[in-house]
Design a protein around this motif. Sequence first.
Motif, PDB file in Angstrom:
ATOM      1  N   ASP A 108     -54.516  38.657  90.046  1.00  0.00           N
ATOM      2  CA  ASP A 108     -53.811  37.373  90.015  1.00  0.00           C
ATOM      3  C   ASP A 108     -52.469  37.573  89.322  1.00  0.00           C
ATOM      4  O   ASP A 108     -52.409  37.615  88.115  1.00  0.00           O
TER       5      ASP A 108
ATOM      6  N   GLU B 100     -50.357  36.943  85.060  1.00  0.00           N
ATOM      7  CA  GLU B 100     -49.581  35.727  84.849  1.00  0.00           C
ATOM      8  C   GLU B 100     -49.939  35.021  83.565  1.00  0.00           C
ATOM      9  O   GLU B 100     -49.098  34.367  82.962  1.00  0.00           O
TER      10      GLU B 100
ATOM     11  N   SER C 260     -56.121  30.214  90.856  1.00  0.00           N
ATOM     12  CA  SER C 260     -56.733  30.922  89.724  1.00  0.00           C
ATOM     13  C   SER C 260     -58.054  30.262  89.351  1.00  0.00           C
ATOM     14  O   SER C 260     -59.026  30.952  89.030  1.00  0.00           O
TER      15      SER C 260
HETATM   16 MG    MG Z   1     -52.548  30.921  88.915  1.00  0.00          MG
END
Ligand code: MG
Length: 454
Positions: free
Chosen positions: A172, A126, A104
């Motif tokens: 993501d 997330e 990320s």
């Molecule tokens: Mg991540």
Amino acid sequence: MAKVKTVFACTACGAVSPKWAGQCPDCGAWNTLQETVQTPAARGPTLVRGQYAGDRGVQSLHQVPTDAELRFTTGLGELDRVLGGGLVEGAVILLGGDPGIGKSTLLLQALALLSQQLPALYVTGEESLRQVALRAGRLGLQSDKLKVLAETSVEAILQVAQSEAPRVMVIDSVQTVYTEHLQSAPGSVAQVRESAAHLVRYAKQTGTVLFLVGHVTKEGTLAGPRVLEHMVDTVLYFESESGSRYRLLRAVKNRFGAVNELGVFAMDDSGLKQVANPSAIFLSRHDGDVSGSVVMVTREGSRPLLVEVQALVADSSLSNPRRVALGLDGNRMAMLLAVLQRHGGISTFGQDVFLNVVGGVRLSETASDLPALMAVLSSLRDRPIPAECVVFGEIGLAGEIRPVPHGEERLREAAKHGFKRAVVPHKNAPRRGAIKGLDVVLVQRLSDAIDALF
Ligand code: MG
Ligand code: TYD
């Protein structure tokens, strides 16, 4: 209400079978069948005629306009290098890696840089937007033009994408998104595959660059079906040796460039920093000469890299001594030990042999043959190889030392880092004359190399 029908889907290959089994009948993986709810074929056809990949009708190949392979840089040179020289329109890139490795962080940094030139959208399933903003702040990113969205429904994501029209989009992660066409849970094989298919189709139709973040399982492969790797253009892995602050970015598939490129980053408290000249970071600096350690020059991708190969040879109490190779091919090691026995007259039948490449580097090229065998010999005899010596070369089954590509470039790299001596294949003799400060020892056979070093 219709009865819910369940089937068993393999998490490795995606094959479905009506009954549970310990082994997937299709790909042979063990313990991968999971019960999932079977859903009727999605009503919206998954493959809309004439829309796939954005092209219509038959054309002759030379009429297809190709001026579109415009590459734009991400602003991170190491990422561009692994991508084969920048991003291509409509490319879909899957980025895999262990939790907490920095996937990320990497993509947020890259996207913040890209957003200065192009519309960019970061979709997170997330983290909350607050978390992303805090991170961007801590990283000191210029984020005024970067659009972010916290959403997990593919349909909702694509609706936003259609109105925002980003040129670069990050999802993501692909394991958290779901499509409303299927009833199974996010992260299940069918969901991952189907959601990715929708997103890939959007990217191809609109020419958007799409980054998909993927989780890695305990076994080190991307969670979800392998088909994901077939659907995308590029598969990147982000990895590191545990405890090391260095992160290696490596391509395992790339439709737009070579796959042996290596990008190197260092993680510190203000994010990922590029290591533009990683040549010597993989050497462990010993105070004196130690046995079992040999420095070699490898060529991962388009630049040479100095790495250290270590061996430990110890008397074994097992009837079947252990052979462990980390960062090198185990079968190749067995072959090299056989060559050493046959052509060097040195056997390791009663010893455990461990080989390791320092820094979590993985070597796939044959230039590591000679250094690996010399490290084994150095450990076996407890005789150090001088620290200012580099070795590289391929070993053939007849005990001959064979040349490796880009020999001269490797030698110059070694000289640049202050190495004084190099033991290299005969045919890798520098063509453009002697290299200043480097004593090049040319060897033709394994026995020559042993004589030169011991
Ligand atoms: Mg991540
Ligand atoms: P992250 O990008 O969240 O990992 P992933 O998305 O692959 O799961 O990275 C989180 C890790 O990186 C975490 O262990 C802390 C570390 N980190 C730093 O060391 N410095 C930083 O500036 C940032 C943002 C993270």
